[in-house]
Design a protein around this motif. Structure first.
Motif, PDB file in Angstrom:
ATOM      1  N   SER A 176       0.829  -1.214   0.000  1.00 24.95           N
ATOM      2  CA  SER A 176       0.000   0.000   0.000  1.00 24.95           C
ATOM      3  C   SER A 176       0.854   1.251   0.000  1.00 24.95           C
ATOM      4  O   SER A 176       0.622   2.189  -0.772  1.00 24.95           O
ATOM      5  CB  SER A 176      -0.880   0.048   1.260  1.00 24.95           C
ATOM      6  OG  SER A 176      -1.723  -1.059   1.305  1.00 24.95           O
ATOM      7  N   CYS A 201      -5.406   0.073  -0.901  1.00 21.22           N
ATOM      8  CA  CYS A 201      -6.130   1.200  -1.497  1.00 21.22           C
ATOM      9  C   CYS A 201      -5.343   1.854  -2.624  1.00 21.22           C
ATOM     10  O   CYS A 201      -5.912   2.523  -3.470  1.00 21.22           O
ATOM     11  CB  CYS A 201      -6.490   2.224  -0.426  1.00 21.22           C
ATOM     12  SG  CYS A 201      -5.066   3.014   0.313  1.00 21.22           S
ATOM     13  N   ALA A 202      -4.051   1.656  -2.670  1.00 22.60           N
ATOM     14  CA  ALA A 202      -3.280   2.176  -3.795  1.00 22.60           C
ATOM     15  C   ALA A 202      -3.541   1.320  -5.017  1.00 22.60           C
ATOM     16  O   ALA A 202      -3.887   0.154  -4.901  1.00 22.60           O
ATOM     17  CB  ALA A 202      -1.788   2.178  -3.446  1.00 22.60           C
ATOM     18  N   SER A 203      -3.368   1.879  -6.220  1.00 24.45           N
ATOM     19  CA  SER A 203      -3.599   1.060  -7.405  1.00 24.45           C
ATOM     20  C   SER A 203      -2.265   0.674  -8.041  1.00 24.45           C
ATOM     21  O   SER A 203      -1.212   1.139  -7.644  1.00 24.45           O
ATOM     22  CB  SER A 203      -4.525   1.766  -8.391  1.00 24.45           C
ATOM     23  OG  SER A 203      -4.162   3.102  -8.556  1.00 24.45           O
TER      24      SER A 203
END
Ligand SMILES: Nc1ncnc2c1ncn2[C@@H]1O[C@H](COP(=O)(O)O)[C@@H](O)[C@H]1O
Ligand SMILES: Nc1ncnc2c1ncn2[C@@H]1O[C@H](COP(=O)(O)O)[C@@H](O)[C@H]1O
Ligand SMILES: Nc1ncnc2c1ncn2[C@@H]1O[C@H](COP(=O)(O)O)[C@@H](O)[C@H]1O
Ligand SMILES: Nc1ncnc2c1ncn2[C@@H]1O[C@H](COP(=O)(O)O)[C@@H](O)[C@H]1O
Ligand SMILES: [Mg+2]
Ligand SMILES: [Mg+2]
Ligand SMILES: [Mg+2]
Ligand SMILES: [Mg+2]
Ligand SMILES: [Mg+2]
Ligand SMILES: [Mg+2]
Ligand SMILES: [Mg+2]
Ligand SMILES: [Mg+2]
Lengths: 215, 215, 215, 215, 215, 215, 215, 215
Positions: free
Chosen positions: C145, C181-183
């Motif tokens: 993340s 939550c990061a892509s």
């Protein structure tokens, strides 16, 4: 003050009439009354029943209502409530209302999740001024881990049900909090902003002993 | 002080040689070193490597070792560590060793699980003298709930893996702690005596600010 | 090249004799052979069977062995393999051996978990030179993340079984990776250093097309 | 570009007003804005707020909306998005919209699940022209395994919640993807077409470096 | 009397017409009929169909209806039904209605959860007069454990689905009951007030053999 | 008599020395002492410590030992302990030893699982003579359901860990017992023969009030 | 013939002496006896007890032993047993031994998992000659799905525990089989080669009615 | 005939228009079309689109519709479909409709769950006339175990989601079926009446080879 005791009502699953009746009983014992997890209908009925005589503090997002004057906030550093995203806000606001009802000052820092680390680091000075910090985070809930590596204060982690698929209604966030590699972190139930705040208020009252006691 | 940082070693899964090497590095930075989850073999090798020069505190039941002089205990009320059964003792003793290493006084009350309520009530006066309480309980872990209804201090609940069958290695106890109906309770990972103690020490240091800083 | 195909052997659950026999068959088809998850006994028997004629690369920590000359590493930016803790090293080294066997350069950065953020940030320039990054992390696995918020390259997250209690043998870390939550993050099975490396090698070969093809 | 950052909005759980407000902020920073998981009501309000000035691309099935001109698609081989059934189409279309917003060409091949192997084999030549493939499959999600045995390109597997009973809302499909015996496969969260596409776009941009940078 | 047999109807998932038809058949065999888990609509249709001729006992909170005269309560100590909170009341009332239908006296003690121990202790004398006790508790369901340490009578624990987050619809309470460290406790399904009461009635009939037999 | 109290020892996880010490303390209070879940080593040490003076009843299969004279069995119908298979025997024998230690007569019927219905029906007359029945069954644990349709007595179901694969160490059997469609059944923890027997003894003592009191 | 009945012994968890005793009893009733899940020690003791007089068929890999002459194989198309990998072989061989003991011809096709589709397609003609097919596959168990799309015969799927990490001891494979999108597939317990074979033998006997009846 | 192929439509999650369109395409290929899991709206639209020209068989309880003439039922013993309770009827009727569409005779026996053993035994002669039996049972799903001990025919077990609490939407029933101690049983997904019937039709066609082929 305890589960089933007087000053706090967990409104979920109660009828509006039941909520009004319990508020009435508790008000007769004196002190303000906090109701959490209220529906619009419950709020409306409490407002029409008590709005004439009592001060009412309603937070629609938090779904909380405080009937009667809460204690003046203690002269202490604020409890710091930090969220990873904006979707975590209702839970954070439930924590905030609880601090109000318990007479502890609190401050809210929103949307500083770890995927945007600069925003978190930009608020670090503010956060470090508090004696106790609540993190509110869903999805993979990496926030308490990162926070634990940055500050010395005890951290209360609230996992939220914000997420989908393999999040399993908050389980992924809960396990993250419990397995955080940083130390100085303890965890409450998924979405339990109220519980985190009670714990934080007790700690804050210990750290600032001249203040009113966080019951 | 943090995960991956200097003064604490999580020995599980490390070779005795690795543990000795890390202790050596950390000792060079000064301060005492706490190693948790040590095997007999790790303890023996640490003893033969450092026993000549350093003070060593070994707790075989807790599986901890402290190399070097820990800080003098702060002049504060003790952290109170309470267990439900005798089988929970190793986890409670890991918490105790951690308090020692962090310079906070602590006291241990054993085998006061809720099925023998009189024993718990008999120790209540002692427990109430502490600013922060750690409960250590396996099986259905009802202890933090009952404790939460009896005291005002913040409670850190450690679920243990003591149980069998549908206990699922501590899951039943963990869920009990997280769902406790009393407030003022936060939870750490199953069997995580260390983590509970760090949290407690931070709170105790806040409550007794003239003492050495926890962590 | 595929499951059940020639050049790679998953040694777990096979007898040393079976491993030797399969290596022999594959060697006859030419090319080097990678065996993963080897026991000491399997390694010893492979060494005595092939050590006379073939080059052998054994990594005891990774539990891998490469029989025969691996391809010369491609003239490309290295695959970057980053671990949160030292306990994650065996999995990271399995990934490293796989890159060697597949002819892609790789580099290893150890113990930069998020609880010690400065160490991670201190290695960021190096990490950013790679076209693809593998993160290897157990416990709450917050590393992918945080990494995802810091770099542009695709990230392959390997959750590890390092942890205890509510870690449930890697489940907590797995859910964290999947819910990051990061892509720009995709996940492989718990402890699957091999699988992460094959994916990374394919991507690196695409990014550096003049190099040998990552099968 | 990151979780909580500017150009992408995860609309689920936000009010239409909030979505419009965030789109407005992001549009002021320039570039197009992608909103995913939109309700009809959110789409309608975005259309009436921005439809006068901005180009709008709405995909009702995907529940996505792109406000403003997306980048011209890169001069590159298309990202190939393959579904097992027609019920997986909404997730696949979310991936497709994401590729559009990120300026990578993409192509969609629908209903080639493994129970009708001839249909999959009939499309294999097309699939092999891509540098990166996304598989979208629910139920037992056997598609990435079979695909992994047929092509050389890296595969990003999206398990979907299509199924019932012991599918447990996508868990069965997720576990299948994570345990695929073929190599060169990495997995994203259940129904996460967006996340798969971002990963694919980053890889495609690496494979076709003269194109605009993915994200 | 058994699953699929005559005198009890589990109304959940049945149409009002089906419920009326089954009641009619069972009434023809003589004896009263108990229907549990009734919707308002089912209750209304049963009332209009049988209200003219038969005595009807409707408990809207319990969602039960008894058609026809129940047996006179046996001349025995009452089954004692104890709840932790007010939200557990519907389940407790289902148990109460079942006792009525089975001809065993019963008494209800509400809201004596363990977080308010004094209230439980205040009712102990009453509870001790019963030969068998049913505890009804959600959240962490500590009530049967504490009760088991205080009384000699056999205890039937009903975990309820009252809770949220990691309560997982009653799982946390169920595991607590099954892992209770006190002995003399057996458990029924989540929210199964009916099943607990049948078990209790059988025991009470054994303890008071001159009474009508609890079927 | 309760968890942590005197007359029963749960030996699992205790050293032989600890077991001997606890037996000694309990013997000094008078009455016999039951130890469950004993290892061979624990049994041997208890035998050499007490065998000279006290009567010892060792059941190697049940892994129980009774030190001192148990109460004479009450003049009552026996508790009936029924197993589905022979592999369930250790758990059934733990129940049997417990009845002995608690002074209630008991009888054991083995290997009458539902796949051989005639054998179960052939023993029905014997079973019906008891006031309370314990079923001990692993795998799919269909025995309590079938039994519940055949007899009027209260049934205590013990799920066992006998099974493999999707049995998940007894979970399948536990869920079967909890969801049994027959009524008059309550359940204890997986493999908890002791707990079932204590419950049964309490019921049997109620049914036969002139006997010594159970526990 | 049934669970707990005569001709088959599930040896797991039994002592060698118990196995010998049960074999003896069953042999006296005539017919051959199949023991599954045998340890080396059990096999050795059965061999020394019966090897003098009886024919013995031991399969060390399958961990089965057949004592006495099995029925001559029926004049029927063979049951086809297909495995995905070589690690699935022990389970497949348990199925094979069971077919022998039940007098049905069987044939084994190994290592045709879906990641190497050409190998599966290469054996398809052989497979299609059978009236019933058993698939044995671990990891993601895609084999029954693919097979179901290729043949008309009923398929019995055996998920195996071959895998690691999120395979959760066979759960991933089990869920895959249960959720297979192809029809004509039914599933047995993880690693249950015996159960699959009994089902297959019953079907094969129906398809070839002039053969001995597969009991 | 297979997943994604022509003659069967899984209507769940499709719009009525989509269902009509697919039925039209499939009808053009000849043969009847079965749609399962239809909503009222889907049924209505199919009726108005095809009711003029085609024979329509609608089963509202099963939520199935057959468009066009199904094959004449084969001259064979009927597939026997047995339910434990009346709530299992919709799933059983889906199986029945499938048999109709596949041209195999079938018969339905309802409400013979194991808690009322006499009713099951009373229907045994009828059941024994079939070559293959489908059991449909929720709650603890003891029916296939008991049936497996009573008949020689292969049994296909359908667990249903009928139950509550620890039934976990059918999981308890599913695990029961998979762990049934009787042999000759294989299991399909929760509520999958369609899949059970296809398997049964294939077996019945094998047993009665002069009949039309159950595709
Ligand atoms: N018993 C324990 N349980 C959980 N975490 C621990 C324990 N002991 C030490 N730790 C943590 O692990 C860190 C050291 O990990 P490592 O770098 O692997 O030695 C310490 O800084 C602590 O935060
Ligand atoms: N609330 C309840 N929970 C569990 N089982 C019940 C309940 N009410 C009735 N039952 C059982 O369900 C049976 C009736 O089921 P049915 O044949 O479907 O009406 C009764 O004989 C009882 O054993
Ligand atoms: N086999 C058993 N399973 C569950 N609980 C038991 C068992 N044997 C004894 N106990 C309980 O454990 C208590 C003793 O625990 P301890 O104080 O750890 O020796 C006893 O009073 C019993 O309530
Ligand atoms: N009720 C059902 N449960 C499971 N699978 C079904 C059901 N009805 C139809 N199917 C399968 O779903 C396929 C059609 O899926 P679709 O292409 O999405 O319409 C059919 O060929 C069947 O194999
Ligand atoms: Mg209450
Ligand atoms: Mg570290
Ligand atoms: Mg293979
Ligand atoms: Mg954000
Ligand atoms: Mg019924
Ligand atoms: Mg104790
Ligand atoms: Mg048996
Ligand atoms: Mg399809």
């Amino acid at each position: 003050r305890r589960c089933g005791a007087a000053e706090v009502i967990f409104a979920e699953g109660k009828t509006p009439e039941q909520v009004v009746a319990i508020v009435r009983t508790l008000r007769e014992q004196g002190g303000c009354v906090l109701a959490t997890r209220c529906t619009d209908e419950q709020v409306a009925m409490v407002q029409s029943a008590f709005g004439g005589n009592d001060q009412l503090l309603v937070d629609a997002l938090a779904r909380t209502i405080i009937v009667g004057d809460p204690p003046a906030p203690a002269d202490a550093a604020p409890v710091c409530i930090v969220t990873a995203g904006t979707s975590d806000l209702p839970v954070a606001r439930e924590a905030l209302s609880t601090c109000v009802a318990y007479g502890q000052p609190a401050e809210l820092i929103v949307d500083v999740g770890v995927a945007g680390l600069h925003r978190l680091l930009g608020r670090l000075d503010t956060i470090k001024r508090s004696s106790v910090v609540i993190t509110v985070a869903g999805m993979e809930a990496a926030l308490p881990s990162v926070m634990g590596g940055l500050i010395e204060a005890p951290i209360i982690a609230v996992p939220t049900s914000v997420g989908y698929g393999s999040h399993f209604e908050g389980l992924a966030a809960l396990l993250s909090c419990l397995n955080a590699c940083a130390s100085g972190i303890a965890t409450v139930n998924i979405d339990n902003g109220f519980g985190a705040a009670v714990m934080a208020c007790r700690i804050n009252a210990l750290a600032h002993p001249n203040t009113v006691e966080a019951s």
